[in-house]
Design an enzyme around this catalytic site. Structure first.
Site, mmCIF file in Angstrom:
data_model
loop_
_atom_site.group_PDB
_atom_site.id
_atom_site.type_symbol
_atom_site.label_atom_id
_atom_site.label_comp_id
_atom_site.label_asym_id
_atom_site.label_seq_id
_atom_site.Cartn_x
_atom_site.Cartn_y
_atom_site.Cartn_z
ATOM 1 N N ALA A 65 8.789 -4.695 12.852
ATOM 2 C CA ALA A 65 8.974 -5.494 11.636
ATOM 3 C C ALA A 65 10.458 -5.730 11.345
ATOM 4 O O ALA A 65 10.857 -6.827 10.943
ATOM 5 C CB ALA A 65 8.316 -4.790 10.443
ATOM 6 N N SER B 74 -2.852 -1.392 9.257
ATOM 7 C CA SER B 74 -3.962 -1.373 10.212
ATOM 8 C C SER B 74 -5.215 -1.964 9.589
ATOM 9 O O SER B 74 -6.169 -2.283 10.291
ATOM 10 C CB SER B 74 -4.241 0.070 10.647
ATOM 11 O OG SER B 74 -4.617 0.830 9.512
ATOM 12 N N HIS C 124 -1.239 1.602 -4.472
ATOM 13 C CA HIS C 124 -1.558 3.033 -4.441
ATOM 14 C C HIS C 124 -0.584 3.878 -5.256
ATOM 15 O O HIS C 124 -0.478 5.078 -5.044
ATOM 16 C CB HIS C 124 -1.609 3.517 -2.983
ATOM 17 C CG HIS C 124 -2.698 2.845 -2.190
ATOM 18 N ND1 HIS C 124 -2.675 2.690 -0.829
ATOM 19 C CD2 HIS C 124 -3.863 2.267 -2.594
ATOM 20 C CE1 HIS C 124 -3.775 2.054 -0.421
ATOM 21 N NE2 HIS C 124 -4.493 1.779 -1.474
ATOM 22 N N GLN D 12 0.846 -1.197 0.000
ATOM 23 C CA GLN D 12 0.000 0.000 0.000
ATOM 24 C C GLN D 12 0.882 1.248 0.000
ATOM 25 O O GLN D 12 0.395 2.353 -0.086
ATOM 26 C CB GLN D 12 -0.883 -0.002 1.248
ATOM 27 C CG GLN D 12 -1.834 -1.173 1.298
ATOM 28 C CD GLN D 12 -2.488 -1.298 2.672
ATOM 29 O OE1 GLN D 12 -3.403 -0.555 3.007
ATOM 30 N NE2 GLN D 12 -2.014 -2.220 3.473
HETATM 31 P P1 NAD Z 1 -1.605 2.690 8.947
HETATM 32 O O1 NAD Z 1 -0.846 3.937 9.291
HETATM 33 O O2 NAD Z 1 -3.086 2.761 8.967
HETATM 34 O O3 NAD Z 1 -1.159 1.513 9.929
HETATM 35 C C1 NAD Z 1 0.198 1.237 10.153
HETATM 36 C C2 NAD Z 1 0.269 -0.024 10.969
HETATM 37 O O4 NAD Z 1 1.620 -0.364 11.121
HETATM 38 C C3 NAD Z 1 -0.323 0.120 12.367
HETATM 39 O O5 NAD Z 1 -1.213 -0.959 12.580
HETATM 40 C C4 NAD Z 1 0.890 0.054 13.294
HETATM 41 O O6 NAD Z 1 0.593 -0.620 14.502
HETATM 42 C C5 NAD Z 1 1.874 -0.733 12.459
HETATM 43 N N1 NAD Z 1 3.278 -0.422 12.711
HETATM 44 C C6 NAD Z 1 3.831 0.790 12.952
HETATM 45 N N2 NAD Z 1 5.162 0.691 13.078
HETATM 46 C C7 NAD Z 1 5.466 -0.630 12.921
HETATM 47 C C8 NAD Z 1 6.672 -1.373 12.922
HETATM 48 N N3 NAD Z 1 7.851 -0.780 13.139
HETATM 49 N N4 NAD Z 1 6.609 -2.717 12.730
HETATM 50 C C9 NAD Z 1 5.418 -3.326 12.525
HETATM 51 N N5 NAD Z 1 4.239 -2.672 12.483
HETATM 52 C C10 NAD Z 1 4.258 -1.340 12.682
HETATM 53 O O7 NAD Z 1 -1.012 2.216 7.549
HETATM 54 P P2 NAD Z 1 -1.677 1.431 6.348
HETATM 55 O O8 NAD Z 1 -2.505 0.314 6.850
HETATM 56 O O9 NAD Z 1 -0.591 1.177 5.373
HETATM 57 O O10 NAD Z 1 -2.672 2.497 5.719
HETATM 58 C C11 NAD Z 1 -2.228 3.820 5.506
HETATM 59 C C12 NAD Z 1 -2.411 4.329 4.092
HETATM 60 O O11 NAD Z 1 -1.535 5.458 3.926
HETATM 61 C C13 NAD Z 1 -2.035 3.351 3.032
HETATM 62 O O12 NAD Z 1 -2.989 3.469 2.040
HETATM 63 C C14 NAD Z 1 -0.679 3.815 2.493
HETATM 64 O O13 NAD Z 1 -0.764 3.916 1.084
HETATM 65 C C15 NAD Z 1 -0.526 5.220 2.972
HETATM 66 N N6 NAD Z 1 0.800 5.479 3.596
HETATM 67 C C16 NAD Z 1 1.942 5.144 2.939
HETATM 68 C C17 NAD Z 1 3.171 5.389 3.521
HETATM 69 C C18 NAD Z 1 4.417 5.015 2.783
HETATM 70 O O14 NAD Z 1 4.438 5.006 1.558
HETATM 71 N N7 NAD Z 1 5.464 4.645 3.528
HETATM 72 C C19 NAD Z 1 3.255 5.982 4.777
HETATM 73 C C20 NAD Z 1 2.074 6.320 5.413
HETATM 74 C C21 NAD Z 1 0.851 6.047 4.812
#
Ligand code: NAD
Length: 231
Positions: A220, A178, A110, A92
């Protein structure tokens, strides 16, 4: 436990959490970008139609936040595994860190911060620079960041590809999501309904945890490398 030798086809389904240890900024919640910036004027098709330059400038800023981020041991474990078996990533994330780690089989649900597209002539342009090489297409029109914005639908081909990979894998590992963004959040159900062994790795329990065969709670970048030992 070493999963490296037990399964033939593995899908990693990743979310923002896998990139948290690479210091990629979060989007929602405290300190997330949508707390500070108004997506309605910066990250949707209507905003782009009204003011493409402003939207592109904002996305150049988003690229600058991620430009120096490096893959962490979770991304690296996945790319290393790809050298020995059928490994696919359905992500994602738009940060490009799986590819930076060396993964080749990545389905970006995405889109990507590092791609632009021209909705007039259909060109797709990869641009890995901090600043865009050009904000205009060779055909003269504004290029649009190739990411799924608010109010956009997912590309149907991309979703179908993810669906088919998940349907046919024998190990499905969800990492750092999440499960609150739809329709991506519905994809694990395909794995639950199929033959795959399903593992969730997250900092904390999610609403979907009870559906998984196994759950691991923690970072992770620490847990994933411990599940796959390479000889
Ligand atoms: P989310 O922010 O809703 O959830 C993140 C999840 O990761 C949480 O459940 C949290 O407990 C867990 N988490 C946080 N740090 C962690 C770690 N170190 N190890 C393991 N788990 C960990 O994210 P989502 O479900 O990906 O949804 C968010 C949306 O926003 C997605 O559609 C994504 O495209 C976008 N997004 C992308 C990025 C990116 O490209 N890196 C960053 C933020 C959001």
């Amino acid at each position: 436990m070493n999963y490296a030798n037990q399964f033939d086809s593995i899908v990693f389904f990743t979310g923002a959490g896998i990139s948290a240890e690479s210091n990629v900024p979060t989007y929602r919640g405290k300190g997330g970008i949508w707390e500070k910036y108004d997506w309605q004027s910066l990250a949707c098709q209507r905003a782009f139609d009204q003011n493409p330059e402003r939207v592109l400038e904002f996305h150049e800023f988003r690229r600058s936040l991620v430009y120096n981020c490096k893959p962490n041991p979770a991304h690296n474990t996945i790319s290393q595994l790809e050298q020995t078996k059928a490994v696919f990533v359905v992500t994602q994330n738009i940060d490009g860190l799986h590819q930076k780690a060396g993964s080749g089989n990545v389905v970006e649900l995405h889109g990507s911060l590092w791609r632009l597209r021209c909705d007039y002539c259909g060109r797709q342009i990869e641009d890995l620079n901090r600043k865009y090489r050009s904000k205009k297409c060779a055909c003269g029109q504004w290029l649009r960041p190739a990411i799924t914005w608010f109010e956009d639908s997912l590309e149907s081909g991309v979703f179908a590809q993810a669906h088919s990979l998940i349907e046919s894998c024998d190990l499905f590992i969800s990492i750092g999501t999440s499960g609150s963004v739809w329709p991506a959040a519905g994809l694990p159900q395909i794995a639950f309904d199929g033959k795959a062994h399903c593992i969730e790795l997250n900092l904390e329990k999610t609403e979907y945890s009870p559906m998984y065969n196994e759950t691991y709670f923690g970072l992770a970048g620490t847990i994933l490398p411990s599940l796959f030992q390479f000889k």
